[in-house]
Design a protein around this motif. Sequence first.
Motif, short mmCIF file in Angstrom:
data_model
loop_
_atom_site.label_atom_id
_atom_site.label_comp_id
_atom_site.label_asym_id
_atom_site.label_seq_id
_atom_site.Cartn_x
_atom_site.Cartn_y
_atom_site.Cartn_z
N MET A 34 15.06 28.61 -64.35
CA MET A 34 15.70 29.26 -65.48
C MET A 34 17.09 28.63 -65.72
O MET A 34 17.96 29.23 -66.32
CB MET A 34 15.82 30.77 -65.25
CG MET A 34 14.47 31.45 -65.04
SD MET A 34 14.57 33.22 -64.69
CE MET A 34 14.91 33.88 -66.33
N GLU A 35 17.24 27.38 -65.24
CA GLU A 35 18.54 26.72 -65.34
C GLU A 35 18.62 25.73 -66.50
O GLU A 35 19.69 25.58 -67.11
CB GLU A 35 18.88 25.99 -64.02
CG GLU A 35 18.26 24.63 -63.78
CD GLU A 35 16.83 24.68 -63.27
OE1 GLU A 35 16.41 23.72 -62.61
OE2 GLU A 35 16.11 25.65 -63.56
N TYR A 313 18.15 30.59 -74.64
CA TYR A 313 19.09 30.94 -73.58
C TYR A 313 19.63 32.36 -73.78
O TYR A 313 19.72 32.85 -74.90
CB TYR A 313 20.31 30.00 -73.60
CG TYR A 313 19.99 28.54 -73.56
CD1 TYR A 313 19.36 27.97 -72.45
CD2 TYR A 313 20.33 27.71 -74.63
CE1 TYR A 313 19.08 26.61 -72.42
CE2 TYR A 313 20.06 26.36 -74.59
CZ TYR A 313 19.44 25.81 -73.50
OH TYR A 313 19.16 24.47 -73.46
N ILE A 314 20.03 32.96 -72.67
CA ILE A 314 20.84 34.17 -72.68
C ILE A 314 22.06 33.89 -71.81
O ILE A 314 21.93 33.44 -70.66
CB ILE A 314 20.06 35.39 -72.19
CG1 ILE A 314 19.05 35.83 -73.25
CG2 ILE A 314 21.01 36.54 -71.84
CD1 ILE A 314 18.23 37.04 -72.88
N ALA A 352 33.59 31.26 -64.89
CA ALA A 352 33.41 31.69 -63.50
C ALA A 352 32.80 33.09 -63.42
O ALA A 352 32.35 33.51 -62.34
CB ALA A 352 34.75 31.67 -62.77
N GLN A 353 32.76 33.79 -64.55
CA GLN A 353 32.21 35.14 -64.57
C GLN A 353 30.99 35.26 -65.48
O GLN A 353 30.66 36.36 -65.92
CB GLN A 353 33.31 36.12 -65.01
CG GLN A 353 34.50 36.16 -64.05
CD GLN A 353 35.58 37.13 -64.50
OE1 GLN A 353 35.78 37.37 -65.68
NE2 GLN A 353 36.28 37.69 -63.54
N TRP A 354 30.32 34.13 -65.72
CA TRP A 354 29.16 34.14 -66.61
C TRP A 354 28.03 33.31 -66.00
O TRP A 354 28.27 32.37 -65.24
CB TRP A 354 29.52 33.56 -67.98
CG TRP A 354 30.48 34.42 -68.76
CD1 TRP A 354 31.83 34.55 -68.55
CD2 TRP A 354 30.17 35.26 -69.87
NE1 TRP A 354 32.36 35.43 -69.47
CE2 TRP A 354 31.37 35.87 -70.28
CE3 TRP A 354 28.99 35.55 -70.55
CZ2 TRP A 354 31.43 36.77 -71.35
CZ3 TRP A 354 29.04 36.44 -71.62
CH2 TRP A 354 30.24 37.04 -72.01
N LEU A 355 26.80 33.65 -66.37
CA LEU A 355 25.61 32.86 -66.02
C LEU A 355 24.79 32.61 -67.29
O LEU A 355 24.74 33.46 -68.18
CB LEU A 355 24.72 33.60 -65.02
CG LEU A 355 25.19 33.78 -63.58
CD1 LEU A 355 24.16 34.60 -62.82
CD2 LEU A 355 25.41 32.43 -62.90
N ARG A 356 24.12 31.47 -67.32
CA ARG A 356 23.16 31.20 -68.40
C ARG A 356 21.76 31.22 -67.83
O ARG A 356 21.46 30.59 -66.81
CB ARG A 356 23.41 29.85 -69.06
CG ARG A 356 22.56 29.63 -70.32
CD ARG A 356 22.57 28.19 -70.80
NE ARG A 356 21.79 27.32 -69.92
CZ ARG A 356 21.55 26.03 -70.17
NH1 ARG A 356 22.06 25.46 -71.24
NH2 ARG A 356 20.83 25.31 -69.32
N PHE A 357 20.88 31.98 -68.51
CA PHE A 357 19.47 32.05 -68.15
C PHE A 357 18.66 31.36 -69.25
O PHE A 357 18.79 31.71 -70.43
CB PHE A 357 19.01 33.51 -68.03
CG PHE A 357 19.74 34.31 -67.01
CD1 PHE A 357 19.26 34.41 -65.71
CD2 PHE A 357 20.92 34.98 -67.33
CE1 PHE A 357 19.93 35.17 -64.75
CE2 PHE A 357 21.59 35.73 -66.39
CZ PHE A 357 21.10 35.83 -65.09
N SER A 358 17.83 30.42 -68.88
CA SER A 358 16.94 29.76 -69.83
C SER A 358 15.56 30.39 -69.76
O SER A 358 15.05 30.67 -68.67
CB SER A 358 16.83 28.26 -69.53
OG SER A 358 15.80 27.66 -70.29
N TYR A 359 14.94 30.60 -70.93
CA TYR A 359 13.57 31.11 -70.96
C TYR A 359 12.64 30.13 -71.68
O TYR A 359 11.72 30.51 -72.41
CB TYR A 359 13.50 32.51 -71.60
CG TYR A 359 14.14 32.66 -72.96
CD1 TYR A 359 13.41 32.46 -74.13
CD2 TYR A 359 15.47 33.05 -73.10
CE1 TYR A 359 13.98 32.63 -75.38
CE2 TYR A 359 16.06 33.23 -74.34
CZ TYR A 359 15.31 33.02 -75.47
OH TYR A 359 15.87 33.18 -76.73
#
Length: 383
Positions: A34-35, A313-314, A352-359
Amino acid sequence: MQVSRRSQVDPFIVMDVMEAAAQAEAEGRHIIHMEVGQPGTPAPKGARAALASAMEEGALGYTTARGLPELRAGIAALYEKWYGVTISPERIIVTSGSSAGFLLAFTALFDAGDRVGLGLPGYPSYRQILRALSLQDVGFETTAANRFQPVPEDIADLDLKGLIVASPANPSGTILSRDALEKLIESCRDKDVAFISDEIYHGLHYGERAVSALELSNDVYVINSFSKYFSMTGWRIGWMVVPEDHVRTVERLAQNMFICAPHAAQVAALAALNCDDELSGNMDVYAQNRALMLEELPKAGFTRFAPPDGAFYIYADVSEFTDDSLSFSREILDKAGVSVTPGLDFDPHRGAQWLRFSYARCTEDIREGLARLRRFMMERGHI
């Protein structure tokens, strides 16, 4: 032996994340990806068949620097079909992916030391390519209120030679409305700032389609690619549309930098333009994955994000769980077997306080990845 100062760019973190995931797989682990924004589907069948046929017919050699005339004509027809805009094929330059388009655009438009604006969060390679060309990247923070898209007020007091904008955006997936895009283009025109529109995620939308900058102005650079909508990431084939009086400038640069885009990929790309049914089926998968993400990601504790209008992405605020998204992503990979991208790639300050999720992968993988994330967050005591 010394190396240049301009060569000292930051790593593309998502590629490092991919490497760590590949190492885990080499050790026998099953990893859910999911990267990375890589479709789980192959190039369209028609594209693969066309290349197989061309390879049997004879050698695939150099093309002209601007690309196969029939491919440029096909791309021009795409603008008519998607946007109702008539674009001369003469204004189209076929490139080795969008990355080559950025290199050509930045080199054609700017001199060493020029300042180029880009909204944060945003695609990290913009910054690094600019730096490698001895240009100054001027990142400015966009806001959640504006759905992480730039507005004219963001650049009002910045001394810029150029602005690059993406809609749908990476990492947020948000889209600029026609009015918002028009205001940005007008603001740049009034300030004599070159406008570059990254439209690589066009075709990937879940409501209103994205507006092309070419619907609003001919005095812009537009960069696109076959990587995302056409599922051709590894083929490294894209294109750019430039103002008529810039064609020869960009062509000369392309001749010397790249000679031409790969002939084989151009053959496949031309055929891919006519694979509407298969590509539409891919979009059905992304739409299903998006709905699954919007429903299940909050159940795993990730509740703070703007629902994406396009792309796949989210971008989620994880500040309640960590202030080190890089370490957090490593822990998720190690303990959950899910590979996600830390926000530091897209915003060196707030990221530094976020993530990206790929679908972008198959629905079965997305469902399994969400289940693993939920278990991980439960074990960590976050839900």
